[in-house]
Design a protein around this motif. Sequence first.
Motif, mmCIF file in Angstrom:
data_model
loop_
_atom_site.group_PDB
_atom_site.id
_atom_site.type_symbol
_atom_site.label_atom_id
_atom_site.label_comp_id
_atom_site.label_asym_id
_atom_site.label_seq_id
_atom_site.Cartn_x
_atom_site.Cartn_y
_atom_site.Cartn_z
ATOM 1 N N THR A 26 1.169 -1.713 -0.193
ATOM 2 C CA THR A 26 -0.074 -0.195 0.117
ATOM 3 C C THR A 26 1.070 1.083 0.427
ATOM 4 O OG1 THR A 26 -0.138 -0.149 2.464
ATOM 5 C CG2 THR A 26 -2.401 -0.559 1.606
ATOM 6 N N GLU A 27 2.126 0.728 -0.014
ATOM 7 C CA GLU A 27 2.584 2.368 0.169
ATOM 8 C C GLU A 27 4.275 1.875 -0.926
ATOM 9 O OE1 GLU A 27 3.072 2.762 4.349
ATOM 10 O OE2 GLU A 27 4.489 1.406 4.923
ATOM 11 N N PRO A 28 5.532 2.960 -1.032
ATOM 12 C CA PRO A 28 6.430 2.311 -1.729
ATOM 13 C C PRO A 28 7.255 1.800 -0.672
ATOM 14 C CG PRO A 28 5.611 4.863 -2.221
ATOM 15 C CD PRO A 28 4.860 4.055 -1.568
ATOM 16 N N VAL A 29 7.968 1.233 -1.140
ATOM 17 C CA VAL A 29 9.319 1.232 -0.502
ATOM 18 C C VAL A 29 10.098 1.752 0.295
ATOM 19 C CG1 VAL A 29 11.961 -0.607 -0.731
ATOM 20 C CG2 VAL A 29 9.551 -1.231 -2.215
ATOM 21 N N ALA A 30 10.311 2.031 1.350
ATOM 22 C CA ALA A 30 11.612 3.118 1.839
ATOM 23 C C ALA A 30 12.683 3.105 1.790
ATOM 24 C CB ALA A 30 11.283 2.380 3.487
ATOM 25 N N LYS A 31 13.000 2.041 0.853
ATOM 26 C CA LYS A 31 14.245 2.946 0.088
ATOM 27 C C LYS A 31 14.108 3.722 -1.207
ATOM 28 C CE LYS A 31 18.684 1.122 -1.165
ATOM 29 N NZ LYS A 31 19.506 2.978 -1.593
ATOM 30 N N SER B 231 10.190 14.970 -5.968
ATOM 31 C CA SER B 231 9.223 15.449 -5.245
ATOM 32 C C SER B 231 8.629 13.796 -4.573
ATOM 33 C CB SER B 231 7.772 15.555 -6.166
ATOM 34 O OG SER B 231 7.705 14.525 -8.053
ATOM 35 N N PRO B 232 7.459 12.989 -3.578
ATOM 36 C CA PRO B 232 7.782 12.393 -3.345
ATOM 37 C C PRO B 232 6.827 11.533 -4.276
ATOM 38 C CG PRO B 232 6.655 14.038 -2.320
ATOM 39 C CD PRO B 232 7.509 14.364 -2.934
ATOM 40 N N ILE B 233 6.870 10.468 -4.080
ATOM 41 C CA ILE B 233 6.644 8.899 -5.207
ATOM 42 C C ILE B 233 4.918 8.247 -4.022
ATOM 43 C CG2 ILE B 233 7.709 7.225 -4.131
ATOM 44 C CD1 ILE B 233 7.720 6.369 -7.133
ATOM 45 N N VAL B 234 3.871 8.041 -4.809
ATOM 46 C CA VAL B 234 3.127 7.780 -3.967
ATOM 47 C C VAL B 234 2.754 6.637 -4.781
ATOM 48 C CG1 VAL B 234 2.501 9.878 -3.124
ATOM 49 C CG2 VAL B 234 0.954 8.919 -5.214
ATOM 50 N N VAL B 235 1.358 5.741 -3.907
ATOM 51 C CA VAL B 235 0.885 4.794 -4.755
ATOM 52 C C VAL B 235 -0.170 4.699 -5.405
ATOM 53 C CG1 VAL B 235 -0.215 2.232 -4.318
ATOM 54 C CG2 VAL B 235 1.875 2.700 -3.078
ATOM 55 N N GLU B 236 -0.957 4.924 -5.982
ATOM 56 C CA GLU B 236 -1.805 5.652 -7.174
ATOM 57 C C GLU B 236 -3.070 4.272 -6.196
ATOM 58 O OE1 GLU B 236 -2.830 7.789 -8.230
ATOM 59 O OE2 GLU B 236 -0.623 8.405 -8.488
ATOM 60 N N PRO B 237 -4.472 5.054 -6.649
ATOM 61 C CA PRO B 237 -5.462 3.717 -6.162
ATOM 62 C C PRO B 237 -5.841 2.731 -7.063
ATOM 63 C CG PRO B 237 -6.384 5.999 -5.628
ATOM 64 C CD PRO B 237 -4.965 6.662 -5.440
ATOM 65 N N GLU B 238 -5.514 3.206 -7.847
ATOM 66 C CA GLU B 238 -6.002 2.146 -8.990
ATOM 67 C C GLU B 238 -4.351 1.182 -8.996
ATOM 68 O OE1 GLU B 238 -5.229 5.754 -9.797
ATOM 69 O OE2 GLU B 238 -7.767 6.404 -10.051
ATOM 70 N N GLN B 239 -3.200 1.408 -8.399
ATOM 71 C CA GLN B 239 -2.229 0.725 -8.156
ATOM 72 C C GLN B 239 -3.119 -0.548 -7.321
ATOM 73 O OE1 GLN B 239 0.336 3.213 -7.703
ATOM 74 N NE2 GLN B 239 1.733 1.951 -9.802
ATOM 75 N N LEU B 240 -3.173 -0.253 -6.132
ATOM 76 C CA LEU B 240 -4.059 -1.407 -4.814
ATOM 77 C C LEU B 240 -5.553 -2.151 -5.792
ATOM 78 C CD1 LEU B 240 -4.304 1.668 -2.437
ATOM 79 C CD2 LEU B 240 -2.600 -0.215 -2.425
ATOM 80 N N ARG B 241 -5.912 -1.093 -6.002
ATOM 81 C CA ARG B 241 -6.956 -1.934 -7.081
ATOM 82 C C ARG B 241 -6.615 -3.151 -7.355
ATOM 83 N NH1 ARG B 241 -9.801 1.803 -8.881
ATOM 84 N NH2 ARG B 241 -10.320 2.053 -6.777
ATOM 85 N N LEU B 242 -5.937 -3.023 -8.656
ATOM 86 C CA LEU B 242 -5.477 -4.158 -10.293
ATOM 87 C C LEU B 242 -4.245 -4.716 -8.185
ATOM 88 C CD1 LEU B 242 -4.055 -1.361 -12.515
ATOM 89 C CD2 LEU B 242 -5.809 -3.297 -12.474
ATOM 90 N N LEU B 243 -3.669 -4.798 -8.352
ATOM 91 C CA LEU B 243 -2.934 -5.923 -7.037
ATOM 92 C C LEU B 243 -3.791 -6.171 -6.195
ATOM 93 C CD1 LEU B 243 0.297 -3.286 -5.194
ATOM 94 C CD2 LEU B 243 0.853 -5.185 -6.934
ATOM 95 N N LEU C 262 -5.001 10.065 3.261
ATOM 96 C CA LEU C 262 -6.000 9.991 3.386
ATOM 97 C C LEU C 262 -6.380 9.294 1.822
ATOM 98 C CD1 LEU C 262 -8.819 10.660 4.130
ATOM 99 C CD2 LEU C 262 -8.617 12.896 3.277
ATOM 100 N N GLU C 263 -6.188 9.834 0.494
ATOM 101 C CA GLU C 263 -6.168 9.142 -0.512
ATOM 102 C C GLU C 263 -6.073 7.430 -0.443
ATOM 103 O OE1 GLU C 263 -5.636 10.015 -5.536
ATOM 104 O OE2 GLU C 263 -3.346 9.451 -4.172
ATOM 105 N N ARG C 264 -4.855 6.968 0.040
ATOM 106 C CA ARG C 264 -5.194 5.940 -0.076
ATOM 107 C C ARG C 264 -5.879 5.276 1.275
ATOM 108 N NH1 ARG C 264 0.733 3.706 3.569
ATOM 109 N NH2 ARG C 264 -0.750 5.228 5.138
ATOM 110 N N LYS C 265 -6.178 5.643 2.469
ATOM 111 C CA LYS C 265 -7.117 5.338 3.010
ATOM 112 C C LYS C 265 -8.447 5.152 2.205
ATOM 113 C CE LYS C 265 -8.528 7.833 6.961
ATOM 114 N NZ LYS C 265 -9.150 8.318 7.938
#
Length: 186
Positions: free
Chosen positions: A98-103, A114-126, A154-157
């Motif tokens: 649900t979140e990018p790898v810490a490294k 800029s920070p990298i995020v996990v998009e809702p579509e990526q969560l859904r596809l996983l 908030l988007e992730r939640k």
Amino acid sequence: PESANIVLWLLGTRIPADALSQLTAWTEQVRNADRVLKRPVLADVVALERTYSRHLDMTGVSRHVLHSTFGLKSYRNWLIERRQFAQPGSFLWTWVQTEPVAKLVEDRRSAGLSPIVVEPEQLRLLVYSSLAAGYRGIGYWTLSTLESETPSGLERKLALAQINMHLELLEPWLATSRLQAQIPFS
């Protein structure tokens, strides 16, 4: 009485092949101590799925693939391969990243990007890839709180809440069905 609220026993994540004897002994101890409630024992393993699935009620197999060269179709195929290594009829589950790898987050921060995020579509596809591979359980892998009020938190939640609602609608079908085959389409 102190453990009555516990639903299941998670014995660890990313358990390697060389920990088999330790895990089987631990599983036996947990089952002996939990003879009354008989809660499921589960663990996430990285090898020996067939052997581990003989000793566990629920066997986890997972891999972090977001922001890597490992595509979602390859991920689904990898999950199918791992499922085929397990005992037939085993209950398999996986962690969904649900979140990018810490490294990766740290590398981008130190480079001033800029920070990298996990998009809702990526969560859904996983999640859908895991279900398409025949997995019956999903866990959401995170190292940070799901209560974060940052825009990405908030988007992730909200995305996870929506995915859970979809899963709730599909639950009767998913709980009673079996994967028959993968059907290609274009």
